[in-house]
Design an enzyme around this catalytic site. Sequence first.
Site, PDB file in Angstrom:
ATOM      1  N   HIS A 304       4.785  66.941  24.561  1.00 15.17           N
ATOM      2  CA  HIS A 304       5.086  67.695  23.459  1.00 15.17           C
ATOM      3  C   HIS A 304       6.522  69.196  24.442  1.00 15.17           C
ATOM      4  CE1 HIS A 304       5.424  70.254  19.930  1.00 15.17           C
ATOM      5  NE2 HIS A 304       5.505  69.096  19.284  1.00 15.17           N
ATOM      6  N   ASP A 361       1.208  61.714  16.858  1.00 10.90           N
ATOM      7  CA  ASP A 361       2.021  60.357  16.355  1.00 10.90           C
ATOM      8  C   ASP A 361       1.850  58.935  17.090  1.00 10.90           C
ATOM      9  OD1 ASP A 361       4.149  61.690  15.028  1.00 10.90           O
ATOM     10  OD2 ASP A 361       5.399  61.490  16.580  1.00 10.90           O
TER      11      ASP A 361
HETATM   12  N1  CMC Z   1       6.180  59.356  29.528  1.00 10.68           N
HETATM   13  C1  CMC Z   1       6.417  59.386  30.550  1.00 10.68           C
HETATM   14  N2  CMC Z   1       7.096  60.347  30.135  1.00 10.68           N
HETATM   15  C2  CMC Z   1       6.803  61.906  29.964  1.00 10.68           C
HETATM   16  C3  CMC Z   1       7.225  61.517  28.643  1.00 10.68           C
HETATM   17  C4  CMC Z   1       6.040  60.523  27.859  1.00 10.68           C
HETATM   18  N3  CMC Z   1       6.269  60.122  26.947  1.00 10.68           N
HETATM   19  N4  CMC Z   1       7.525  62.772  28.303  1.00 10.68           N
HETATM   20  C5  CMC Z   1       7.825  63.486  29.196  1.00 10.68           C
HETATM   21  N5  CMC Z   1       7.740  63.296  30.167  1.00 10.68           N
HETATM   22  C6  CMC Z   1       8.184  63.176  31.386  1.00 10.68           C
HETATM   23  C7  CMC Z   1       9.763  63.482  31.525  1.00 10.68           C
HETATM   24  O1  CMC Z   1       9.430  62.587  32.037  1.00 10.68           O
HETATM   25  C8  CMC Z   1       9.664  64.611  32.468  1.00 10.68           C
HETATM   26  O2  CMC Z   1       9.808  64.328  33.280  1.00 10.68           O
HETATM   27  P1  CMC Z   1      10.533  64.833  35.090  1.00 10.68           P
HETATM   28  O3  CMC Z   1      10.499  66.370  34.731  1.00 10.68           O
HETATM   29  O4  CMC Z   1      10.442  63.839  36.100  1.00 10.68           O
HETATM   30  O5  CMC Z   1      12.273  64.902  34.375  1.00 10.68           O
HETATM   31  C9  CMC Z   1       8.114  65.544  32.306  1.00 10.68           C
HETATM   32  O6  CMC Z   1       7.881  64.933  31.630  1.00 10.68           O
HETATM   33  C10 CMC Z   1       8.764  66.904  30.932  1.00 10.68           C
HETATM   34  O7  CMC Z   1       9.654  66.089  30.067  1.00 10.68           O
HETATM   35  P2  CMC Z   1      10.906  66.536  29.048  1.00 10.68           P
HETATM   36  O8  CMC Z   1      11.531  65.699  28.222  1.00 10.68           O
HETATM   37  O9  CMC Z   1      11.782  67.229  29.927  1.00 10.68           O
HETATM   38  O10 CMC Z   1      10.609  67.528  28.379  1.00 10.68           O
HETATM   39  P3  CMC Z   1      10.630  67.540  27.303  1.00 10.68           P
HETATM   40  O11 CMC Z   1       9.746  68.955  26.044  1.00 10.68           O
HETATM   41  O12 CMC Z   1      11.730  67.823  26.873  1.00 10.68           O
HETATM   42  O13 CMC Z   1       9.751  66.842  25.778  1.00 10.68           O
HETATM   43  C11 CMC Z   1       8.973  64.826  24.478  1.00 10.68           C
HETATM   44  C12 CMC Z   1       9.201  66.509  24.845  1.00 10.68           C
HETATM   45  C13 CMC Z   1       8.720  65.062  22.893  1.00 10.68           C
HETATM   46  C14 CMC Z   1      10.714  65.033  23.673  1.00 10.68           C
HETATM   47  C15 CMC Z   1       8.850  64.259  24.932  1.00 10.68           C
HETATM   48  O14 CMC Z   1       7.372  64.098  25.478  1.00 10.68           O
HETATM   49  C16 CMC Z   1       9.027  62.777  24.914  1.00 10.68           C
HETATM   50  O15 CMC Z   1       9.583  61.953  25.004  1.00 10.68           O
HETATM   51  N6  CMC Z   1       7.787  61.993  24.417  1.00 10.68           N
HETATM   52  C17 CMC Z   1       8.171  60.520  23.755  1.00 10.68           C
HETATM   53  C18 CMC Z   1       8.118  60.368  22.133  1.00 10.68           C
HETATM   54  C19 CMC Z   1       7.425  61.140  21.396  1.00 10.68           C
HETATM   55  O16 CMC Z   1       6.347  61.144  21.480  1.00 10.68           O
HETATM   56  N7  CMC Z   1       7.849  62.349  20.611  1.00 10.68           N
HETATM   57  C20 CMC Z   1       6.659  62.680  19.492  1.00 10.68           C
HETATM   58  C21 CMC Z   1       6.509  63.879  19.640  1.00 10.68           C
HETATM   59  S1  CMC Z   1       5.966  64.976  18.291  1.00 10.68           S
HETATM   60  C22 CMC Z   1       5.750  64.735  17.118  1.00 10.68           C
HETATM   61  C23 CMC Z   1       6.755  66.076  16.675  1.00 10.68           C
HETATM   62  O17 CMC Z   1       6.560  67.038  16.789  1.00 10.68           O
HETATM   63  O18 CMC Z   1       8.193  66.364  16.459  1.00 10.68           O
END
Ligand code: CMC
Length: 430
Positions: A304, A361
């Site tokens: 998240h 989720d």
């Molecule tokens: N699986 C594997 N690796 C992950 C995941 C995941 N679900 N989420 C983040 N990472 C890794 C990502 O690859 C990155 O690695 P690195 O630093 O080596 O590049 C690191 O963790 C940080 O990720 P980020 O994308 O920079 O973090 P963010 O804050 O932009 O992403 C997120 C948040 C929700 C988009 C992401 O965690 C994700 O894609 N999760 C899966 C989708 C999901 O479950 N979404 C629902 C969110 S809750 C509902 C809502 O409130 O909207």
Amino acid sequence: MENVATLIFDGKEYTLPVVVGTEGEKAIDISTLRSQTGLITLDSGYANTGSCTSEITFMDGEKGILRYRGIPIEQLAEQSSFVEVVYLLIDGFLPNKEQLNRFSRLLNDHSLVHEDMHGFFQHFPRDSHPMGILSAMVTALKGFYPYLEGIEEEINITVARLISKVRTMAAMAYKISRGHRIVYPRHDLRYSANFLNMMFDSPVRPYVIDPDIVRALDVFWILHADHEQNCSTSTVRMVGSGRVNLYAAISAGIAALWGSLHGGANQAVIEMLVDIHKDGGDVHKVVARAKDKNDTFRLMGFGHRVYKTYDPRAIIMKQMCYTLLNKLKRTDPLLDIAMKLEEIALNDEYFIKKNLYPNVDFYSGIVLRAIGFPTNMFPVLFAIGRLPGWIAQWKESIEDTSWKLARPRQIYIGPEQIDYIPIDQRKSSH
Ligand code: CMC
């Protein structure tokens, strides 16, 4: 100096005020940065940017705290109803009995959808995703229910219309996608029970309302009702800042929520769990893929932007999975896979280091599946839940006298000025 940040640029010192929130959160106010220094800030995904001050929702991602208007989400999930939470978010306080009854009556009065809109629904191709249908239909509401902008009473009625009609339209979209007869809302049923009835009642199998299922849906909606400046809410504020009507701003919010990284994640989680199940249930394979830098696959339902610990909503939703499956005397192989996946991920160095925990989720899809909702309706259910948050944030933004047209800047990194070349003189294209 207190509550001031100092910036040194090009040998000159600039001071910028620091704004402090109720819970001690601090932000550097950079509203004069460009006029003072010529600089702008660069912040991909707005991860460090506060776009507004707000009195609605407080989140602490490090401690796993979520409160609506100051009230902890745990207390609301335990003791409140979704309609009461709608009132709390939009009006700013918990309603007394009379206020709640009046609001419920208003929702009932506005629950029907104009008969002419039924034709629209009928003409969407059968395979259309219900999120696309809902977003389109919400914009269309403006044509059927015009309102005088800026008049308090009109806004209240528009809000009630939206809260009530979006639920009716969501059920209609589902019924039509199945080629079934539409079920109309009933005045004798409360908000969640009414929706379940519109979704599942049929002439051949009358729907029997189960209070535990009604409660599960109510709690699901309470947990999704607001989440401060997330992607769809920021979209609603941004689109609203151009002074569009409320229907158009909400329609944009629905479209933003559709994505699999946001509101579409609950659907994506179930699809991932089904794939693992079909593939023999090997969760290690999926965890390995999620960790592989060369693979774009992510563990859906994990991670998240704000929570760097367990999502407080996920704790409540996980408990709800067990309570509901137990009550329905059902087992779900997907829940077993989810539990294995959670255990492995929570003990894996990759997920620990990056603070990746299950989000709401991860469990909500299992609850919605147990109730009987088809997977493609999951994001729609999220949208119904998030609607009061969008409306509250939109209302707050238009009432804020300092609110401006949202218009971020950029740093241009394209080519410098080049001359136009007539088509017959161009050598090759890129
Ligand atoms: N699986 C594997 N690796 C992950 C995941 C995941 N679900 N989420 C983040 N990472 C890794 C990502 O690859 C990155 O690695 P690195 O630093 O080596 O590049 C690191 O963790 C940080 O990720 P980020 O994308 O920079 O973090 P963010 O804050 O932009 O992403 C997120 C948040 C929700 C988009 C992401 O965690 C994700 O894609 N999760 C899966 C989708 C999901 O479950 N979404 C629902 C969110 S809750 C509902 C809502 O409130 O909207």
